[in-house]
Write a protein that holds these residues in place. Structure first.
Motif, PDB file in Angstrom:
ATOM      1  N   ASN A  64      -6.121  12.928  -5.547  1.00 25.49           N
ATOM      2  CA  ASN A  64      -4.975  12.813  -6.455  1.00 25.49           C
ATOM      3  C   ASN A  64      -4.850  11.410  -7.017  1.00 25.49           C
ATOM      4  O   ASN A  64      -4.477  11.228  -8.176  1.00 25.49           O
ATOM      5  N   ALA A  65      -5.146  10.400  -6.222  1.00 24.03           N
ATOM      6  CA  ALA A  65      -5.061   9.019  -6.684  1.00 24.03           C
ATOM      7  C   ALA A  65      -6.104   8.757  -7.771  1.00 24.03           C
ATOM      8  O   ALA A  65      -5.807   8.098  -8.771  1.00 24.03           O
ATOM      9  N   GLY A  74      -0.352   8.619  -5.350  1.00 27.09           N
ATOM     10  CA  GLY A  74      -0.858   9.612  -4.418  1.00 27.09           C
ATOM     11  C   GLY A  74      -1.989   9.054  -3.579  1.00 27.09           C
ATOM     12  O   GLY A  74      -2.236   7.856  -3.543  1.00 27.09           O
ATOM     13  N   THR A  75      -2.703   9.951  -2.920  1.00 31.72           N
ATOM     14  CA  THR A  75      -3.806   9.538  -2.057  1.00 31.72           C
ATOM     15  C   THR A  75      -5.028  10.392  -2.347  1.00 31.72           C
ATOM     16  O   THR A  75      -4.919  11.490  -2.893  1.00 31.72           O
ATOM     17  N   THR A  84       0.687   4.116  -2.997  1.00 22.51           N
ATOM     18  CA  THR A  84       0.401   5.528  -2.712  1.00 22.51           C
ATOM     19  C   THR A  84       1.595   6.412  -3.039  1.00 22.51           C
ATOM     20  O   THR A  84       1.422   7.584  -3.347  1.00 22.51           O
ATOM     21  N   GLU A  85       2.781   5.849  -2.988  1.00 24.44           N
ATOM     22  CA  GLU A  85       3.967   6.607  -3.380  1.00 24.44           C
ATOM     23  C   GLU A  85       3.933   6.937  -4.874  1.00 24.44           C
ATOM     24  O   GLU A  85       4.358   7.998  -5.297  1.00 24.44           O
ATOM     25  N   ALA A 106       0.833  -1.204   0.000  1.00 27.43           N
ATOM     26  CA  ALA A 106       0.000   0.000   0.000  1.00 27.43           C
ATOM     27  C   ALA A 106       0.865   1.250   0.000  1.00 27.43           C
ATOM     28  O   ALA A 106       0.537   2.239  -0.648  1.00 27.43           O
ATOM     29  N   GLY A 107       1.978   1.220   0.679  1.00 24.88           N
ATOM     30  CA  GLY A 107       2.876   2.365   0.700  1.00 24.88           C
ATOM     31  C   GLY A 107       3.509   2.631  -0.645  1.00 24.88           C
ATOM     32  O   GLY A 107       3.679   3.772  -1.053  1.00 24.88           O
TER      33      GLY A 107
END
Length: 101
Positions: free
Chosen positions: A38-39, A34-35, A30-31, A26-27
């Motif tokens: 933005n994702a 984005g989150t 999202t890297e 998950a990290g």
């Protein structure tokens, strides 16, 4: 023997962050994208970009067969490639520009 200045149950390293576990998928995701909002936008634009890249590459490969063999039967295949990707691109653009806030 324990240090009398450090309260029991602490490691003694004040202010240091615990290391993140390795393999945190998950990290990494999202890297890259984005989150939150933005994702969502990132996935839409990645879909559009990769649709153009894949359809364009397939079209160029099929067109090279047309040129090499002087046979125009592959032109229908080019049309069918784009008939798959154009609705996908249209859907992604509709979502990107048509969402209400």
């Amino acid at each position: 023997m324990a240090d009398p200045k450090v309260p029991e149950g602490t490691s003694g390293s004040v202010g240091k962050k615990a290391p993140e576990p390795r393999g945190n998928a998950a990290g990494k995701i999202t890297e890259n994208i984005g989150t939150g909002e933005n994702a969502k936008n990132s996935i839409v634009w990645m879909t559009i970009t990769w649709s153009f890249i894949i359809a364009g590459t397939l079209s160029l490969l099929l067109f090279s067969l047309v040129v090499a063999e002087k046979d125009f039967k592959y032109l229908d295949e080019i049309k069918s490639v784009w008939s798959i990707f154009i609705p996908l691109i249209t859907l992604a653009l509709g979502y990107a520009f048509g969402k209400n806030k």
